[in-house]
Design a protein around this motif. Structure first.
Motif, PDB file in Angstrom:
ATOM      1  N   LYS A 137      10.269  42.725  31.445  1.00 12.41           N
ATOM      2  CA  LYS A 137      11.557  41.845  31.163  1.00 12.41           C
ATOM      3  C   LYS A 137      12.341  41.669  32.142  1.00 12.41           C
ATOM      4  O   LYS A 137      13.595  41.577  32.032  1.00 12.41           O
ATOM      5  CB  LYS A 137      12.113  42.137  29.856  1.00 12.41           C
ATOM      6  CG  LYS A 137      11.195  42.180  28.737  1.00 12.41           C
ATOM      7  CD  LYS A 137      12.163  42.593  27.405  1.00 12.41           C
ATOM      8  CE  LYS A 137      11.274  42.613  26.183  1.00 12.41           C
ATOM      9  NZ  LYS A 137      12.312  43.151  25.104  1.00 12.41           N
ATOM     10  N   VAL A 174       7.585  38.811  34.160  1.00  8.69           N
ATOM     11  CA  VAL A 174       8.130  37.826  32.720  1.00  8.69           C
ATOM     12  C   VAL A 174       7.113  37.572  32.081  1.00  8.69           C
ATOM     13  O   VAL A 174       6.019  37.097  32.672  1.00  8.69           O
ATOM     14  CB  VAL A 174       9.182  36.933  33.446  1.00  8.69           C
ATOM     15  CG1 VAL A 174       9.712  36.202  32.049  1.00  8.69           C
ATOM     16  CG2 VAL A 174      10.361  37.531  34.207  1.00  8.69           C
ATOM     17  N   ASP A 191      13.336  38.942  33.565  1.00 11.55           N
ATOM     18  CA  ASP A 191      14.253  38.053  33.445  1.00 11.55           C
ATOM     19  C   ASP A 191      15.819  38.547  32.761  1.00 11.55           C
ATOM     20  O   ASP A 191      16.816  37.702  32.919  1.00 11.55           O
ATOM     21  CB  ASP A 191      13.825  37.074  32.584  1.00 11.55           C
ATOM     22  CG  ASP A 191      13.411  37.511  31.132  1.00 11.55           C
ATOM     23  OD1 ASP A 191      12.697  38.714  31.075  1.00 11.55           O
ATOM     24  OD2 ASP A 191      13.835  37.007  30.013  1.00 11.55           O
ATOM     25  N   THR A 192      15.933  39.897  32.648  1.00 15.41           N
ATOM     26  CA  THR A 192      16.881  40.430  32.193  1.00 15.41           C
ATOM     27  C   THR A 192      17.881  40.970  33.007  1.00 15.41           C
ATOM     28  O   THR A 192      18.925  41.750  33.058  1.00 15.41           O
ATOM     29  CB  THR A 192      16.930  41.447  30.814  1.00 15.41           C
ATOM     30  OG1 THR A 192      16.262  42.447  31.448  1.00 15.41           O
ATOM     31  CG2 THR A 192      15.964  40.871  29.723  1.00 15.41           C
ATOM     32  N   TYR A 230      17.033  29.766  29.371  1.00 11.27           N
ATOM     33  CA  TYR A 230      18.430  30.420  28.988  1.00 11.27           C
ATOM     34  C   TYR A 230      19.323  29.395  29.202  1.00 11.27           C
ATOM     35  O   TYR A 230      18.811  28.177  29.795  1.00 11.27           O
ATOM     36  CB  TYR A 230      18.672  31.510  30.165  1.00 11.27           C
ATOM     37  CG  TYR A 230      18.144  32.871  29.967  1.00 11.27           C
ATOM     38  CD1 TYR A 230      18.475  33.820  29.157  1.00 11.27           C
ATOM     39  CD2 TYR A 230      16.826  32.968  30.487  1.00 11.27           C
ATOM     40  CE1 TYR A 230      17.982  35.112  28.898  1.00 11.27           C
ATOM     41  CE2 TYR A 230      16.030  34.208  30.348  1.00 11.27           C
ATOM     42  CZ  TYR A 230      16.607  35.145  29.469  1.00 11.27           C
ATOM     43  OH  TYR A 230      16.187  36.522  29.323  1.00 11.27           O
ATOM     44  N   GLU A 237       6.825  51.622  26.356  1.00  8.39           N
ATOM     45  CA  GLU A 237       7.659  51.633  25.191  1.00  8.39           C
ATOM     46  C   GLU A 237       7.338  50.421  24.339  1.00  8.39           C
ATOM     47  O   GLU A 237       7.347  49.403  24.867  1.00  8.39           O
ATOM     48  CB  GLU A 237       9.100  52.360  25.431  1.00  8.39           C
ATOM     49  CG  GLU A 237       8.909  53.828  25.880  1.00  8.39           C
ATOM     50  CD  GLU A 237      10.591  54.155  26.326  1.00  8.39           C
ATOM     51  OE1 GLU A 237      11.497  54.299  25.336  1.00  8.39           O
ATOM     52  OE2 GLU A 237      10.817  54.247  27.427  1.00  8.39           O
ATOM     53  N   SER A 238       7.686  50.721  23.140  1.00 10.08           N
ATOM     54  CA  SER A 238       7.625  49.378  22.180  1.00 10.08           C
ATOM     55  C   SER A 238       8.625  48.431  22.698  1.00 10.08           C
ATOM     56  O   SER A 238       9.714  48.807  22.935  1.00 10.08           O
ATOM     57  CB  SER A 238       7.966  49.722  20.777  1.00 10.08           C
ATOM     58  OG  SER A 238       6.808  49.826  19.991  1.00 10.08           O
ATOM     59  N   GLY A 239       8.375  47.209  22.440  1.00 13.78           N
ATOM     60  CA  GLY A 239       9.189  45.859  22.851  1.00 13.78           C
ATOM     61  C   GLY A 239       9.577  45.596  24.341  1.00 13.78           C
ATOM     62  O   GLY A 239      10.305  44.885  24.610  1.00 13.78           O
ATOM     63  N   LEU A 240       8.741  46.353  25.282  1.00 15.78           N
ATOM     64  CA  LEU A 240       8.695  46.156  26.513  1.00 15.78           C
ATOM     65  C   LEU A 240       7.891  44.846  26.862  1.00 15.78           C
ATOM     66  O   LEU A 240       8.064  44.220  28.115  1.00 15.78           O
ATOM     67  CB  LEU A 240       8.186  47.195  27.303  1.00 15.78           C
ATOM     68  CG  LEU A 240       9.647  48.389  27.337  1.00 15.78           C
ATOM     69  CD1 LEU A 240       9.265  49.495  28.302  1.00 15.78           C
ATOM     70  CD2 LEU A 240      11.066  47.683  27.825  1.00 15.78           C
ATOM     71  N   GLY A 241       7.202  44.326  25.950  1.00 14.15           N
ATOM     72  CA  GLY A 241       6.674  43.059  26.295  1.00 14.15           C
ATOM     73  C   GLY A 241       5.148  43.325  26.827  1.00 14.15           C
ATOM     74  O   GLY A 241       4.725  42.247  27.364  1.00 14.15           O
ATOM     75  N   LYS A 242       4.620  44.504  26.446  1.00 12.93           N
ATOM     76  CA  LYS A 242       2.940  44.311  26.692  1.00 12.93           C
ATOM     77  C   LYS A 242       2.205  43.580  26.172  1.00 12.93           C
ATOM     78  O   LYS A 242       1.151  42.961  26.867  1.00 12.93           O
ATOM     79  CB  LYS A 242       2.727  45.874  26.116  1.00 12.93           C
ATOM     80  CG  LYS A 242       3.473  47.123  26.854  1.00 12.93           C
ATOM     81  CD  LYS A 242       3.038  48.342  26.307  1.00 12.93           C
ATOM     82  CE  LYS A 242       3.184  48.563  25.071  1.00 12.93           C
ATOM     83  NZ  LYS A 242       4.460  48.665  24.369  1.00 12.93           N
ATOM     84  N   SER A 243       2.466  43.144  24.795  1.00 13.94           N
ATOM     85  CA  SER A 243       1.353  42.618  24.261  1.00 13.94           C
ATOM     86  C   SER A 243       1.640  40.809  24.651  1.00 13.94           C
ATOM     87  O   SER A 243       0.569  40.411  24.701  1.00 13.94           O
ATOM     88  CB  SER A 243       1.636  42.437  22.501  1.00 13.94           C
ATOM     89  OG  SER A 243       1.629  43.741  22.211  1.00 13.94           O
ATOM     90  N   THR A 244       2.777  40.837  24.889  1.00 15.55           N
ATOM     91  CA  THR A 244       3.288  39.445  25.387  1.00 15.55           C
ATOM     92  C   THR A 244       2.603  39.000  26.590  1.00 15.55           C
ATOM     93  O   THR A 244       1.950  37.902  26.927  1.00 15.55           O
ATOM     94  CB  THR A 244       4.837  39.194  25.461  1.00 15.55           C
ATOM     95  OG1 THR A 244       5.264  39.531  24.059  1.00 15.55           O
ATOM     96  CG2 THR A 244       4.821  37.610  25.867  1.00 15.55           C
ATOM     97  N   ARG A 285      10.962  31.196  30.040  1.00 13.12           N
ATOM     98  CA  ARG A 285      11.732  31.731  28.942  1.00 13.12           C
ATOM     99  C   ARG A 285      13.092  31.052  29.229  1.00 13.12           C
ATOM    100  O   ARG A 285      13.482  30.880  30.492  1.00 13.12           O
ATOM    101  CB  ARG A 285      11.960  33.352  29.091  1.00 13.12           C
ATOM    102  CG  ARG A 285      10.817  34.102  28.820  1.00 13.12           C
ATOM    103  CD  ARG A 285      11.044  35.565  28.479  1.00 13.12           C
ATOM    104  NE  ARG A 285      11.353  35.622  27.272  1.00 13.12           N
ATOM    105  CZ  ARG A 285      10.279  36.111  26.367  1.00 13.12           C
ATOM    106  NH1 ARG A 285       9.348  36.124  26.511  1.00 13.12           N
ATOM    107  NH2 ARG A 285      11.007  36.443  25.175  1.00 13.12           N
TER     108      ARG A 285
END
Ligand code: GDP
Ligand code: MG
Length: 297
Positions: A170, A226, A172-173, A245, A32-39, A243
């Motif tokens: 992600k 990550v 790291d969450t 924190y 799904e969108s926003g899960l960090g695929k492109s990153t 990342r």
């Protein structure tokens, strides 16, 4: 990449010749969108010494709801050429009605089989381009609970067509403990739904080191990843990809912090040959015979 990948030293002598001629390896990312695929793709390519040379045009013949784009880099190591392609699938699961959102992805994978079959059937089979997908990274939302219906549906539809490699996005969450529990839940969901994920074969004649390496990789599945395309400074003053924190830095390339390094090692070094072999000998071959039967051949 040159320093630590080592695909030029792939163990299997049988493949030496094709390796010398150069070979293709294609990874697809889905989630799904926003899960960090492109990153994650950028993170993977940023580890190469070579900037991605070429951005291939999105496949024109599939104007579906899920847009499919690919990026390739030519990497050379000890005179061995590898064309690494990562196929991104933005749009998956983003619609109000996600019924059959796996379909355009399955179509894309099968059209790559089709193109390979067509080349095999040519009189001149010297220059076959292998654009088949050798590995599919499936991004799981870091909920800490279990797989969602859309995850199960996607994997059930695709597991006989592509080598599935589930990853926890992600990571790291989540805390270390949450990751361990989540991994167990995911694996039991996968077993419950009889989904086949890629498992590297262990051969009797493998040396101890290879067996240990394979077991180490297998023990991390689903990889908790990550991604980050920027460098941050750690408390002890190092500049690392990661990342930040308030309590500290999660380092992408630190195996104590996440499984990114193990995932990359599996894909580009340890199991690249097995992923290619399984795609060709099992997934493609099954698709091909089914197609011939359906055609009444
Ligand atoms: P895509 O839609 O799956 O391609 O996701 P993107 O790569 O565009 O990332 C969406 C957002 O999540 C961006 O703001 C990224 O900076 C962020 N992001 C990407 N990877 C990670 C990660 O591993 N951890 C965290 N916390 N955020 C991430
Ligand atoms: Mg994206």
């Amino acid at each position: 990449l040159l320093a630590f990948v080592g695909f030029a030293n792939l163990p299997n002598q049988v493949h030496r010749k094709s390796v010398r001629k150069g070979f293709q390896f294609t990874i697809m990312v889905v989630g799904e969108s926003g899960l960090g695929k492109s990153t994650l793709i950028n993170t993977l390519f940023n580890t190469t010494l070579y900037a991605p040379k070429e951005v291939l045009a999105p496949s024109a013949e599939r104007p579906k709801t899920v847009a499919i784009q690919s990026i390739s880099a030519d990497i050379e190591e000890n005179g061995v050429r590898l064309r690494l392609t990562v196929v991104d699938t933005p749009g998956f699961g983003d619609f109000v009605n996600n019924h059959e959102s796996w379909k355009p992805i399955l179509d894309n994978i099968e059209s790559r089989f089709d193109s390979y079959l067509e080349q095999e059937n040519r009189v001149n089979r010297q220059k076959i381009v292998d654009n088949r997908v050798h590995a599919c990274l499936y991004f799981i939302q870091p909920t800490g609970h279990s797989l969602k219906p859309i995850d199960v549906e996607f994997m059930r539809q695709l597991h006989t067509k592509v080598n599935l490699i589930p990853v926890i996005a992600k990571a790291d969450t989540l805390t270390d403990e949450e990751i361990l529990k989540f991994k167990q839940r995911i694996l039991s969901d996968i077993a419950h739904h009889q989904i086949h994920i890629f498992q590297a074969p262990i051969y009797d004649n493998d040396d101890e080191e290879t067996i240990a390496e394979n077991e180490e990789i297998a023990s991390k599945i689903p990889f908790a990843v990550v991604g980050s395309d920027r460098e941050v400074r750690t408390a002890d003053g190092r500049s690392v990809r990661g990342r930040s924190y308030p309590w500290g830095v999660i380092e992408v390339d630190n195996e104590e912090h996440c499984d990114f390094v193990k995932l990359r090692q599996m894909l580009i070094r340890t199991n690249m040959e097995e992923l290619r072999e399984h795609t060709n000998d099992v997934l493609y071959e099954n698709w091909r015979s089914e197609k011939l039967i359906n055609m009444g051949v």
